[in-house]
Design a protein around this motif. Structure first.
Motif, PDB file in Angstrom:
ATOM      1  N   ALA A  55       0.919  -1.234   0.067  1.00  0.00           N
ATOM      2  CA  ALA A  55      -0.070  -0.053   0.074  1.00  0.00           C
ATOM      3  C   ALA A  55       0.752   1.204  -0.018  1.00  0.00           C
ATOM      4  N   GLY A  56       0.586   2.222  -0.923  1.00  0.00           N
ATOM      5  CA  GLY A  56       1.415   3.414  -1.125  1.00  0.00           C
ATOM      6  C   GLY A  56       2.897   3.177  -1.603  1.00  0.00           C
ATOM      7  N   ARG A  57       3.124   2.197  -2.065  1.00  0.00           N
ATOM      8  CA  ARG A  57       4.694   1.808  -2.530  1.00  0.00           C
ATOM      9  C   ARG A  57       4.828   2.453  -3.967  1.00  0.00           C
ATOM     10  N   ARG A  58       3.970   2.744  -4.916  1.00  0.00           N
ATOM     11  CA  ARG A  58       4.320   3.142  -6.183  1.00  0.00           C
ATOM     12  C   ARG A  58       4.292   4.664  -6.361  1.00  0.00           C
ATOM     13  N   ILE A  59       3.648   5.184  -5.691  1.00  0.00           N
ATOM     14  CA  ILE A  59       3.390   6.799  -5.879  1.00  0.00           C
ATOM     15  C   ILE A  59       2.947   7.194  -4.595  1.00  0.00           C
ATOM     16  N   PRO A  60       3.517   8.686  -4.222  1.00  0.00           N
ATOM     17  CA  PRO A  60       3.021   9.238  -3.087  1.00  0.00           C
ATOM     18  C   PRO A  60       1.236   8.918  -2.816  1.00  0.00           C
ATOM     19  N   THR A  61       1.176   8.494  -1.706  1.00  0.00           N
ATOM     20  CA  THR A  61      -0.366   8.038  -1.641  1.00  0.00           C
ATOM     21  C   THR A  61      -1.033   8.668  -0.400  1.00  0.00           C
ATOM     22  N   GLU A  62      -1.914   9.638  -0.611  1.00  0.00           N
ATOM     23  CA  GLU A  62      -2.570  10.401   0.793  1.00  0.00           C
ATOM     24  C   GLU A  62      -3.446   9.372   1.705  1.00  0.00           C
ATOM     25  N   VAL A  63      -4.102   8.715   1.010  1.00  0.00           N
ATOM     26  CA  VAL A  63      -5.007   7.745   1.842  1.00  0.00           C
ATOM     27  C   VAL A  63      -4.752   6.234   1.363  1.00  0.00           C
ATOM     28  N   PRO A  64      -3.638   5.311   2.034  1.00  0.00           N
ATOM     29  CA  PRO A  64      -3.609   3.923   1.643  1.00  0.00           C
ATOM     30  C   PRO A  64      -4.446   3.299   2.659  1.00  0.00           C
ATOM     31  N   MET A  65      -5.204   2.318   2.141  1.00  0.00           N
ATOM     32  CA  MET A  65      -6.265   1.557   2.707  1.00  0.00           C
ATOM     33  C   MET A  65      -5.789  -0.054   2.689  1.00  0.00           C
ATOM     34  N   VAL A  66      -6.022  -0.700   3.679  1.00  0.00           N
ATOM     35  CA  VAL A  66      -5.597  -2.034   3.545  1.00  0.00           C
ATOM     36  C   VAL A  66      -6.898  -2.866   3.677  1.00  0.00           C
ATOM     37  N   GLY A  67      -7.210  -3.717   2.493  1.00  0.00           N
ATOM     38  CA  GLY A  67      -8.359  -4.580   2.549  1.00  0.00           C
ATOM     39  C   GLY A  67      -8.719  -5.142   1.414  1.00  0.00           C
ATOM     40  N   ASP A  68      -9.677  -5.947   1.229  1.00  0.00           N
ATOM     41  CA  ASP A  68     -10.221  -6.686   0.139  1.00  0.00           C
ATOM     42  C   ASP A  68     -10.664  -5.641  -0.776  1.00  0.00           C
ATOM     43  N   ALA A  69     -10.440  -5.826  -2.047  1.00  0.00           N
ATOM     44  CA  ALA A  69     -11.267  -4.759  -3.023  1.00  0.00           C
ATOM     45  C   ALA A  69     -12.773  -4.887  -2.876  1.00  0.00           C
ATOM     46  N   LYS A  70     -13.435  -6.059  -2.768  1.00  0.00           N
ATOM     47  CA  LYS A  70     -14.884  -6.250  -2.941  1.00  0.00           C
ATOM     48  C   LYS A  70     -15.272  -5.521  -1.686  1.00  0.00           C
ATOM     49  N   GLU A  71     -14.814  -6.198  -0.143  1.00  0.00           N
ATOM     50  CA  GLU A  71     -15.416  -5.584   0.858  1.00  0.00           C
ATOM     51  C   GLU A  71     -15.044  -4.393   0.964  1.00  0.00           C
ATOM     52  N   GLY A  72     -13.897  -3.842   0.758  1.00  0.00           N
ATOM     53  CA  GLY A  72     -13.457  -2.326   0.925  1.00  0.00           C
ATOM     54  C   GLY A  72     -14.399  -1.344   0.032  1.00  0.00           C
ATOM     55  N   LEU A  73     -14.679  -1.835  -1.238  1.00  0.00           N
ATOM     56  CA  LEU A  73     -15.485  -0.905  -1.955  1.00  0.00           C
ATOM     57  C   LEU A  73     -16.951  -0.776  -1.455  1.00  0.00           C
ATOM     58  N   ARG A  74     -17.402  -1.847  -1.084  1.00  0.00           N
ATOM     59  CA  ARG A  74     -18.953  -1.923  -0.515  1.00  0.00           C
ATOM     60  C   ARG A  74     -18.925  -1.237   0.788  1.00  0.00           C
ATOM     61  N   ALA A  75     -17.953  -0.981   1.654  1.00  0.00           N
ATOM     62  CA  ALA A  75     -17.872  -0.269   2.730  1.00  0.00           C
ATOM     63  C   ALA A  75     -17.777   1.285   2.606  1.00  0.00           C
ATOM     64  N   LEU A  76     -17.014   1.398   1.299  1.00  0.00           N
ATOM     65  CA  LEU A  76     -16.717   2.671   0.771  1.00  0.00           C
ATOM     66  C   LEU A  76     -18.158   3.496   0.264  1.00  0.00           C
ATOM     67  N   LEU A  77     -18.637   2.715  -0.268  1.00  0.00           N
ATOM     68  CA  LEU A  77     -19.812   3.352  -1.332  1.00  0.00           C
ATOM     69  C   LEU A  77     -21.055   4.099  -0.495  1.00  0.00           C
ATOM     70  N   PRO A  78     -21.367   3.911   0.715  1.00  0.00           N
ATOM     71  CA  PRO A  78     -22.186   4.600   1.184  1.00  0.00           C
ATOM     72  C   PRO A  78     -21.625   6.253   1.766  1.00  0.00           C
TER      73      PRO A  78
END
Length: 588
Positions: free
Chosen positions: A310-333
């Motif tokens: 997380a955050g390895r390739r480019i300066p990243t303001e918000v690195p989040m650790v999680g599964d893509a499916k579960e993370g996006l579901r939690a982010l959508l609301p």
């Protein structure tokens, strides 16, 4: 009949749900082969022609199923041969267990025949790497190896001395007080929580909601999250760029995507990456930083399963650790809908034009045969749930641009290792995993020649894979890389005439067809796809068709011209091909 230690190994793999092992026997694993024989009604051994192919098959199996892939090789040279396929698993982050033989414990350290300390050789490769030294360690070490491969999405390695393979399964000659036996009867894998921390989700939402020109960059880690990626992109009004291993994240004809990024990508994606103010990376650790936004020019959010990446390739303001499916579901609301569709509409229009340009290159009227046309025919005729495997090289460019993800189609290649030769072994493994689906291997002549014996493996296992050889009689990608460096080509073309690989297919008692004229491509591919068994079509394509980047830089054009000026041997044919490409894109 005495239960031998190899049975403890095999039985524990069966407990873990392993049903297939790809490998090649040898005198260093005769005990393990006996364990497999005794349990042949519960686990399948797929005999291959080369250990490298066994490792590729285990890797392809893991990529396509999400389950553990397992390969087996003898001591010494057998274990060495596994390495390339296992590095493919390591670099593409898929779980594979490699099992190798080892000389008898009594001769280790004496320079015995084929004595290679494979646990030392595998030290850089494997996340878990252990030599079994006592039957009492089984099945506990199997549990640790499997859990490590699954948790770290990489390679685990167990090497097993052949005298211990046939020892009594319950032997513990040193009478240890606490042998490494597992506490439970049926093993299971506990995945890490897949939802990012609440505070990280809110920070990510704040950045994304403030974006005016956002884009998503999605990779293989989001292959199981198509619905969530699509919904997030729609809410944000954000075009979706796809890495090549992540090509099947969303459909290629979706109005939300601009396709791939990088040398094999699209012009709209290259232009988009220079235009955005916010980048949301999901399920990817995209390594080609030259194609990423310049540091500090955009705000970056990343959703990544591995905290190390997380955050390895480019300066990243918000690195989040999680599964893509579960993370996006939690982010959508937490996301606000962006009703301004101007940014999305701009790149939708650009992508429509790009698709027209690519379609124009699929001309059946070219002589020699355009590789874009060959891939276009495969794309038109293949099932909507077909699996396409691909080798590295120019074939990856044609597949990236002319294989359309629609329905439940999938696409697999060696992503980060970008090695030659996995396309055919991948297809063998995936046909084993999905016997009812159409599996097509799209391979260059160079890659096919490396492991072509595995076509015979497909025949003898009655696997109805379809192989299409994009035969340009050269190492095409290296040819063009030499020219982009400003060097005339050297040592990259094979002597003519073109090899006829269809003769090999027929010698294997399978369907084989050779195609040299565009008028015969469609019927040959259609016949192969409908054939009830393994089939191969070898198509001679234009050897001077360049896999041009989506957006040619000034430096690339300059170097290309320098190669011409320095004496590029086939400059007339190449220039003619480029001219025809341009004319067709403009509309003949």
């Amino acid at each position: 009949m005495t239960r031998i230690a190899s049975e403890a190994l095999i039985e524990r793999l069966i407990d873990w749900g392993v049903d297939t092992i790809f490998g090649l026997p040898g005198d260093g694993i005769n005990g393990i082969m006996e364990g497999l024989r005794r349990h042949r009604d519960r686990i399948r051994f797929v005999l291959v022609r080369h250990e490298e192919a066994a490792a590729f098959m285990a890797t392809g199996y893991a990529k396509a199923t999400g389950r553990l892939g397992v390969c087996l090789a003898t001591s010494g040279p057998g274990g060495i041969h596994l390495l390339n396929g296992l590095y493919d698993a390591k670099l593409d982050h898929v779980p594979v267990l490699a099992i190798t033989g080892m000389q008898e414990t009594s001769v280790l350290g004496t320079d015995y025949q084929q004595e290679v300390r494979l646990e030392h050789l595998y030290a850089d490769l494997a996340d878990y790497n252990q030599m079994i030294s006592n039957p009492a360690q089984l099945p506990g070490l199997v549990d640790i190896a499997v859990r490590t491969a699954m948790a770290r999405r990489g390679v685990a390695h167990l090497t097993f001395p052949n005298d211990l393979q046939i020892a009594d399964a319950d032997a513990d000659p040193w009478a240890h007080v606490a042998p490494a036996r597992p506490p439970e009867t049926t093993p299971h894998y506990l995945s890490a929580p897949g939802t990012p921390r609440t505070e990280d989700l809110q920070r990510a939402a704040d950045v994304l909601n403030a974006a005016r020109r956002p884009a998503l960059l999605v990779g293989a880690g989001a292959l199981h999250a198509r619905a969530e990626v699509t919904e997030v992109a729609d809410v944000l009004g954000a075009p979706v760029i796809k890495t090549l291993p992540g090509k099947a994240v969303i459909e290629d004809d979706s109005p939300l995507t601009t396709g791939g990024l990088g040398l094999l990508g699209t012009k709209p994606s290259e232009e988009l990456i220079d235009d955005i103010d916010t980048l949301f990376m999901v399920g990817t650790n995209f390594p080609y930083t030259a194609h990423m936004p310049k540091a500090g020019t955009v705000r970056v959010v990343q959703l990544e399963a591995d905290p190390i990446r997380a955050g390895r390739r480019i300066p990243t303001e918000v690195p989040m650790v999680g599964d893509a499916k579960e993370g996006l579901r939690a982010l959508l609301p937490l996301l606000r809908r962006n009703d301004n569709r101007a940014h999305l509409g701009k790149y939708r229009k650009a992508m429509d034009q790009w698709r027209e340009n690519m379609k124009a290159l699929q001309s059946p009227d070219r002589d020699p045969i355009a590789p874009q046309y060959l891939m276009g025919v495969i794309d038109d005729l293949a099932d909507d749930d077909a699996i396409l495997t691909c080798d590295s090289g120019t074939v990856a460019t044609w597949a990236a641009r002319h294989w359309t993800i629609r329905g439940d189609r999938q696409f697999y290649l060696s992503g980060n290792l970008a090695t030659m030769a996995p396309g055919l072994p991948y297809a063998v493994a995936m046909q084993h995993a999905f016997p009812g689906r159409q599996v097509i291997a799209y391979i260059g002549d160079g890659g096919f020649a490396m492991l072509m014996a595995e076509f015979l493996t497909a025949v003898q296992h009655d696997l109805p894979i379809k192989v299409v050889v994009n035969n340009n009689n050269s190492l095409g990608q290296i040819l063009w890389e030499q020219m982009v460096l400003g060097y005339p080509e050297h040592g990259v073309r094979y002597p003519e005439p073109f090899t006829d690989f269809s003769a090999w297919a027929r010698a294997c008692r399978a369907h084989g067809a050779k195609v040299t004229k565009a008028v015969d491509v469609e019927s040959a591919v259609r016949t192969a796809l409908s054939h009830n068994g393994p089939a191969l079509v070898d198509v001679d394509v234009n050897p001077d068709e360049p896999p041009m980047p989506g957006k040619v830089s000034y430096e690339q054009a300059t170097k290309f011209a320098q190669a011409f000026l320095k004496g590029q041997p086939r400059r007339v044919s190449i220039a003619s091909t480029l001219f025809k490409d341009r004319i067709q894109q403009l509309g003949e």
